[in-house]
Design a protein around this motif. Structure first.
Motif, short mmCIF file in Angstrom:
data_model
loop_
_atom_site.label_atom_id
_atom_site.label_comp_id
_atom_site.label_asym_id
_atom_site.label_seq_id
_atom_site.Cartn_x
_atom_site.Cartn_y
_atom_site.Cartn_z
N GLU A 102 2.45 26.53 -16.67
CA GLU A 102 3.01 26.38 -18.01
C GLU A 102 2.02 26.86 -19.08
O GLU A 102 2.43 27.47 -20.07
N LEU A 103 0.74 26.61 -18.89
CA LEU A 103 -0.26 27.14 -19.83
C LEU A 103 -0.19 28.66 -19.85
O LEU A 103 -0.25 29.27 -20.93
N SER A 104 -0.08 29.27 -18.68
CA SER A 104 0.03 30.73 -18.62
C SER A 104 1.29 31.21 -19.34
O SER A 104 1.25 32.19 -20.09
N ARG A 105 2.39 30.51 -19.11
CA ARG A 105 3.65 30.87 -19.75
C ARG A 105 3.53 30.81 -21.27
O ARG A 105 4.10 31.62 -22.00
N LEU A 106 2.75 29.84 -21.76
CA LEU A 106 2.55 29.67 -23.20
C LEU A 106 1.44 30.57 -23.76
O LEU A 106 1.14 30.53 -24.94
N GLY A 107 0.82 31.37 -22.87
CA GLY A 107 -0.25 32.27 -23.30
C GLY A 107 -1.58 31.56 -23.52
O GLY A 107 -2.42 32.05 -24.26
N LEU A 108 -1.78 30.42 -22.88
CA LEU A 108 -3.00 29.65 -23.07
C LEU A 108 -3.80 29.50 -21.79
O LEU A 108 -4.58 28.58 -21.65
N SER A 109 -3.61 30.41 -20.85
CA SER A 109 -4.32 30.28 -19.58
C SER A 109 -5.79 30.56 -19.76
O SER A 109 -6.21 31.28 -20.66
N GLU A 110 -6.57 29.98 -18.85
CA GLU A 110 -8.02 30.17 -18.86
C GLU A 110 -8.33 31.59 -18.39
O GLU A 110 -7.67 32.11 -17.50
N HIS A 111 -9.36 32.17 -18.95
CA HIS A 111 -9.84 33.47 -18.50
C HIS A 111 -11.20 33.27 -17.87
O HIS A 111 -12.05 32.61 -18.42
N GLY A 112 -11.37 33.82 -16.68
CA GLY A 112 -12.67 33.74 -16.03
C GLY A 112 -12.89 32.45 -15.28
O GLY A 112 -13.98 31.90 -15.29
N GLY A 113 -11.87 31.96 -14.61
CA GLY A 113 -12.06 30.80 -13.74
C GLY A 113 -11.63 29.51 -14.37
O GLY A 113 -11.26 29.44 -15.53
N GLY A 114 -11.67 28.47 -13.57
CA GLY A 114 -11.34 27.15 -14.04
C GLY A 114 -9.86 26.82 -13.95
O GLY A 114 -9.47 25.70 -14.14
N GLY A 115 -9.01 27.83 -13.62
CA GLY A 115 -7.59 27.58 -13.56
C GLY A 115 -7.09 27.06 -12.24
O GLY A 115 -5.99 26.56 -12.15
N GLY A 116 -7.90 27.18 -11.20
CA GLY A 116 -7.48 26.73 -9.90
C GLY A 116 -7.71 25.26 -9.72
O GLY A 116 -8.31 24.60 -10.56
N PRO A 117 -7.25 24.74 -8.58
CA PRO A 117 -7.46 23.31 -8.34
C PRO A 117 -8.93 23.00 -8.14
O PRO A 117 -9.68 23.82 -7.59
N PRO A 118 -9.38 21.87 -8.62
CA PRO A 118 -10.78 21.50 -8.43
C PRO A 118 -11.03 21.16 -6.98
O PRO A 118 -10.12 20.80 -6.23
#
Length: 124
Positions: A102-118
């Protein structure tokens, strides 16, 4: 991640509908000290959707980065405390995946890591 206004942070929370997702049930309120007494021995900074909503209502998030950090903390806590095979951990992984999509859909995704599961940290 783009810096956005407090109003946009609120819209981000509303836009992701994380609190209405079918897998949000373990995250609605803080874990009960009486029902899970060792939780607070392991998790030093608890987070729940109710706390996030309260912080939104009190305009405590300065940026979307701050908001996403609290949501990700909630997921990290889940995976740190709960074994991967549990319903809580599985719900956390599904909700985290939904949240970041949903963050990606809203154009707010992280760039350069941190988006995957911890990754799960050991309790030892």
């Amino acid at each position: 991640m783009k810096l956005v206004s407090r109003t946009q942070v609120t819209h981000t929370h509303t836009g992701t509908h994380t609190d209405r997702h079918q897998d949000s049930w373990p995250f609605m309120k803080l874990v009960s000290r009486t029902q899970v007494p060792d939780y607070y021995d392991i998790i030093r900074k608890p987070m729940a959707l109710s706390i996030i909503r309260e912080k939104l209502n009190n305009c405590e998030y300065q940026t979307a980065v701050d908001y996403v950090a609290d949501v990700d903390l909630m997921f990290l806590n889940c995976l740190q405390y709960n074994p991967r095979h549990t319903n809580e951990a599985k719900a956390g992984q599904r909700l985290q995946s939904f949240f970041h999509s949903e963050l990606s859909r809203l154009g707010l995704s992280e760039h350069g890591g941190g988006g995957g599961p911890p990754t799960k940290r050991s309790r030892l």
